[in-house]
Design a protein around this motif. Structure first.
Motif, PDB file in Angstrom:
ATOM      1  N   UNK A 102      -4.574  10.842   6.436  1.00  0.00           N
ATOM      2  CA  UNK A 102      -4.153  10.277   7.710  1.00  0.00           C
ATOM      3  C   UNK A 102      -2.766   9.650   7.589  1.00  0.00           C
ATOM      4  N   UNK A 103      -2.085   9.542   8.726  1.00  0.00           N
ATOM      5  CA  UNK A 103      -0.798   8.862   8.797  1.00  0.00           C
ATOM      6  C   UNK A 103      -0.965   7.603   9.636  1.00  0.00           C
ATOM      7  N   UNK A 104      -0.664   6.459   9.025  1.00  0.00           N
ATOM      8  CA  UNK A 104      -0.744   5.176   9.723  1.00  0.00           C
ATOM      9  C   UNK A 104       0.655   4.606   9.918  1.00  0.00           C
ATOM     10  N   UNK A 105       0.812   3.786  10.943  1.00  0.00           N
ATOM     11  CA  UNK A 105       2.035   3.024  11.152  1.00  0.00           C
ATOM     12  C   UNK A 105       1.751   1.562  10.889  1.00  0.00           C
ATOM     13  N   UNK A 106       2.733   0.845  10.357  1.00  0.00           N
ATOM     14  CA  UNK A 106       2.544  -0.587  10.106  1.00  0.00           C
ATOM     15  C   UNK A 106       2.250  -1.305  11.425  1.00  0.00           C
ATOM     16  N   UNK A 107       1.467  -2.356  11.320  1.00  0.00           N
ATOM     17  CA  UNK A 107       1.155  -3.151  12.501  1.00  0.00           C
ATOM     18  C   UNK A 107      -0.059  -2.698  13.268  1.00  0.00           C
ATOM     19  N   UNK A 108      -0.700  -1.609  12.855  1.00  0.00           N
ATOM     20  CA  UNK A 108      -1.899  -1.151  13.558  1.00  0.00           C
ATOM     21  C   UNK A 108      -3.029  -2.174  13.387  1.00  0.00           C
ATOM     22  N   UNK A 109      -3.845  -2.403  14.411  1.00  0.00           N
ATOM     23  CA  UNK A 109      -4.963  -3.350  14.307  1.00  0.00           C
ATOM     24  C   UNK A 109      -5.888  -2.995  13.141  1.00  0.00           C
ATOM     25  N   UNK A 110      -6.182  -3.988  12.311  1.00  0.00           N
ATOM     26  CA  UNK A 110      -7.080  -3.798  11.182  1.00  0.00           C
ATOM     27  C   UNK A 110      -6.384  -3.347   9.911  1.00  0.00           C
ATOM     28  N   UNK A 111      -5.092  -3.059   9.973  1.00  0.00           N
ATOM     29  CA  UNK A 111      -4.335  -2.584   8.811  1.00  0.00           C
ATOM     30  C   UNK A 111      -3.467  -3.723   8.292  1.00  0.00           C
ATOM     31  N   UNK A 112      -3.699  -4.128   7.015  1.00  0.00           N
ATOM     32  CA  UNK A 112      -2.972  -5.247   6.402  1.00  0.00           C
ATOM     33  C   UNK A 112      -2.243  -4.765   5.149  1.00  0.00           C
ATOM     34  N   UNK A 113      -0.974  -5.148   5.043  1.00  0.00           N
ATOM     35  CA  UNK A 113      -0.164  -4.810   3.876  1.00  0.00           C
ATOM     36  C   UNK A 113       0.018  -6.064   3.019  1.00  0.00           C
ATOM     37  N   UNK A 114      -0.444  -6.006   1.758  1.00  0.00           N
ATOM     38  CA  UNK A 114      -0.378  -7.160   0.873  1.00  0.00           C
ATOM     39  C   UNK A 114       1.023  -7.454   0.376  1.00  0.00           C
ATOM     40  N   UNK A 115       1.177  -8.619  -0.252  1.00  0.00           N
ATOM     41  CA  UNK A 115       2.469  -9.026  -0.799  1.00  0.00           C
ATOM     42  C   UNK A 115       2.783  -8.227  -2.072  1.00  0.00           C
ATOM     43  N   UNK A 116       4.061  -8.141  -2.454  1.00  0.00           N
ATOM     44  CA  UNK A 116       4.422  -7.393  -3.668  1.00  0.00           C
ATOM     45  C   UNK A 116       3.808  -8.013  -4.921  1.00  0.00           C
ATOM     46  N   UNK A 117       3.343  -7.148  -5.822  1.00  0.00           N
ATOM     47  CA  UNK A 117       2.854  -7.588  -7.117  1.00  0.00           C
ATOM     48  C   UNK A 117       4.022  -8.027  -8.008  1.00  0.00           C
ATOM     49  N   UNK A 118       3.712  -8.854  -8.999  1.00  0.00           N
ATOM     50  CA  UNK A 118       4.665  -9.146 -10.070  1.00  0.00           C
ATOM     51  C   UNK A 118       4.344  -8.210 -11.228  1.00  0.00           C
ATOM     52  N   UNK A 119       5.355  -7.461 -11.683  1.00  0.00           N
ATOM     53  CA  UNK A 119       5.106  -6.387 -12.647  1.00  0.00           C
ATOM     54  C   UNK A 119       5.947  -6.561 -13.911  1.00  0.00           C
ATOM     55  N   UNK A 120       5.560  -5.849 -14.948  1.00  0.00           N
ATOM     56  CA  UNK A 120       6.307  -5.834 -16.199  1.00  0.00           C
ATOM     57  C   UNK A 120       7.680  -5.208 -16.000  1.00  0.00           C
ATOM     58  N   UNK A 121       7.734  -4.135 -15.242  1.00  0.00           N
ATOM     59  CA  UNK A 121       8.988  -3.433 -14.992  1.00  0.00           C
ATOM     60  C   UNK A 121       9.036  -2.932 -13.565  1.00  0.00           C
ATOM     61  N   UNK A 122       9.989  -2.052 -13.282  1.00  0.00           N
ATOM     62  CA  UNK A 122      10.166  -1.524 -11.922  1.00  0.00           C
ATOM     63  C   UNK A 122      10.264  -2.654 -10.888  1.00  0.00           C
ATOM     64  N   UNK A 123      10.981  -3.696 -11.243  1.00  0.00           N
ATOM     65  CA  UNK A 123      11.048  -4.869 -10.377  1.00  0.00           C
ATOM     66  C   UNK A 123      11.697  -4.582  -9.033  1.00  0.00           C
ATOM     67  N   UNK A 124      12.549  -3.566  -8.976  1.00  0.00           N
ATOM     68  CA  UNK A 124      13.229  -3.240  -7.721  1.00  0.00           C
ATOM     69  C   UNK A 124      12.362  -2.376  -6.812  1.00  0.00           C
ATOM     70  N   UNK A 125      11.150  -2.075  -7.250  1.00  0.00           N
ATOM     71  CA  UNK A 125      10.240  -1.241  -6.465  1.00  0.00           C
ATOM     72  C   UNK A 125       9.066  -2.088  -5.989  1.00  0.00           C
ATOM     73  N   UNK A 126       9.010  -2.441  -4.700  1.00  0.00           N
ATOM     74  CA  UNK A 126       7.888  -3.252  -4.201  1.00  0.00           C
ATOM     75  C   UNK A 126       6.570  -2.479  -4.291  1.00  0.00           C
ATOM     76  N   UNK A 127       5.589  -3.089  -4.928  1.00  0.00           N
ATOM     77  CA  UNK A 127       4.279  -2.470  -5.127  1.00  0.00           C
ATOM     78  C   UNK A 127       3.199  -3.436  -4.668  1.00  0.00           C
TER      79      UNK A 127
END
Length: 409
Positions: free
Chosen positions: A202-227
């Protein structure tokens, strides 16, 4: 193909100029998360006209599809070569930035392009290919890992003409900020065993009811890539959001779609690994010439020479893999999943070995953030884990070999 073309080299030099002016001075901001990668990527696209070229390519592709014609192979191959240069050059300075770009285009947009209806392509593709909008590709879950399909717990159930989506995904590149999200979920039909259920996309758009996007993780590397994580709580989806707008296997079933993406993603790891290897080698050669001990350059010591020689061997091998892939693409013979897994396995291990040798060559300086090899080593290690851990690559390679052996009998 045994070397970059003149056009490729011109692009490479131009990208290096952009990197020196626009990325290296902002590395601390990118690494800290203070500066998201997307403004930098958009500036790159604008400066090189990639956004305009991509929009025109989408327009022409959709026009051909409306007319029932196939895509132009020469145009796509030229773009593949350009993207290989771009990815390898950017990987040497910020693999996290490349990961954010690669997932948005190579997985998100590419899945819609390969599996979507004409209406779906018209709805999402132009914004994604130009990076006006950012995509994420969500298949990994907390309890599935390498058992992506069998262990998948995210489900959809039919509700009239709609679907209701529930579950969560994790380790999703661009997840915290994505505008468009490709989500894989199992169809809960009430009768089929969980592991055997059909996988839908499926294709979702941000902001859809019931769809939540969590905060970025803190990682060992790839710091410039929000995960981050994605959460789905009774998200209502119309059939227009089901890729291909059908559940039929071979057209709408997500397993085939995901496996195709796995192949492209693993080939991309080789391109990224080449960039890390080349940058580690460049930095190590410069350091071996400049650093003196006991009254002489450390580059005169045989153990240092051995490290440099091994780095060069790795660079040649991985570069040849990249060239071979590009040449096969032009011949209409792209690598199989097993071959892509072999590329990923070797290239990621080579990049990690080279980066760790670079840290060792720099000695105490190599362990300091001031010296770039520290970041490159942390980033290189990620290549052995994402796009499928290297352990699962072994399984795919072996299965491919055994299947070929059985076929040839």
């Amino acid at each position: 193909m045994f070397e970059w073309s003149e056009t490729d080299l011109m692009i490479r030099d131009a990208v290096r100029g952009f990197v020196d002016k626009e990325i290296r001075p902002k590395l601390d901001e990118l690494e800290s998360g203070e500066l998201p990668p997307y403004p930098v990527i958009r500036k790159l696209f604008a400066q090189f006209g990639i956004d305009a070229m991509s929009e025109e390519a989408v327009r022409k592709s959709l026009a051909r599809e409306r007319a029932g014609e196939s895509a132009g192979e020469s145009e796509e191959n030229a773009q593949d070569s350009m993207m290989a240069v771009l990815i390898s050059e950017l990987s040497g300075v910020s693999l996290g930035l490349v990961s954010a770009l690669g997932v948005s285009l190579g997985l998100g947009a590419a899945t819609i392009r390969a599996r979507g209806t004409l209406a779906q392509k018209e709805r999402w593709l132009a914004d994604l290919m130009t990076m006006r909008k950012v995509a994420s590709w969500a298949i990994t879950e907390p309890d599935s890992g390498s058992d992506a399909f069998g262990g998948m717990q995210t489900t959809v159930r039919r509700d009239g003409d709609d679907y209701i989506l529930n579950g969560q995904k994790t380790f999703i590149t661009n997840g915290p900020y994505a505008d468009v999200v490709i989500v894989y979920a199992k169809l809960d039909d009430g009768t089929t065993a969980k592991r055997d259920r059909k996988v839908l996309t499926f294709v979702l758009d941000s902001g859809m009811p019931g769809f939540t996007q969590g905060k970025p993780f803190k990682k060992m590397g790839l710091h410039a890539s929000p995960t981050g994580q994605l959460f789905f709580d009774d998200v209502r989806l119309g059939r227009d959001r089901l890729l291909g707008e059908t559940e039929e296997h071979g057209s709408g079933d997500g397993r085939e779609s995901a496996r195709s993406s796995f192949t492209a993603e693993r080939v991309g790891v080789a391109f990224q690994a080449l960039g890390i290897i080349e940058e580690c080698l460049r930095l190590s050669v410069d350091y071996a010439r400049a650093r003196t001990l006991w009254g002489q350059e450390i580059g005169r010591f045989q153990l240092i020479q051995l490290k440099l020689a091994k780095m060069e061997v790795a660079r040649i091998n991985v570069r040849n893999m990249v060239f071979n892939t590009l040449e096969r693409g032009r011949a209409g013979k792209p690598p199989s999943l097993a071959e892509a897994s072999a590329m990923k396995l070797y290239a990621s291990e080579a990049a990690t070995d080279v980066a760790m040798d670079a840290v060792q060559l720099f000695g105490g300086n190599g362990y300091m953030q001031e010296y770039r090899v520290e970041q490159l080593a942390r980033d290189a290690k990620s290549l052995m884990i994402y796009a499928g851990s290297n352990e699962i690559q072994v399984t795919h390679i072996a299965k491919g070999l055994l299947a070929d052996s059985a076929t040839k009998r």
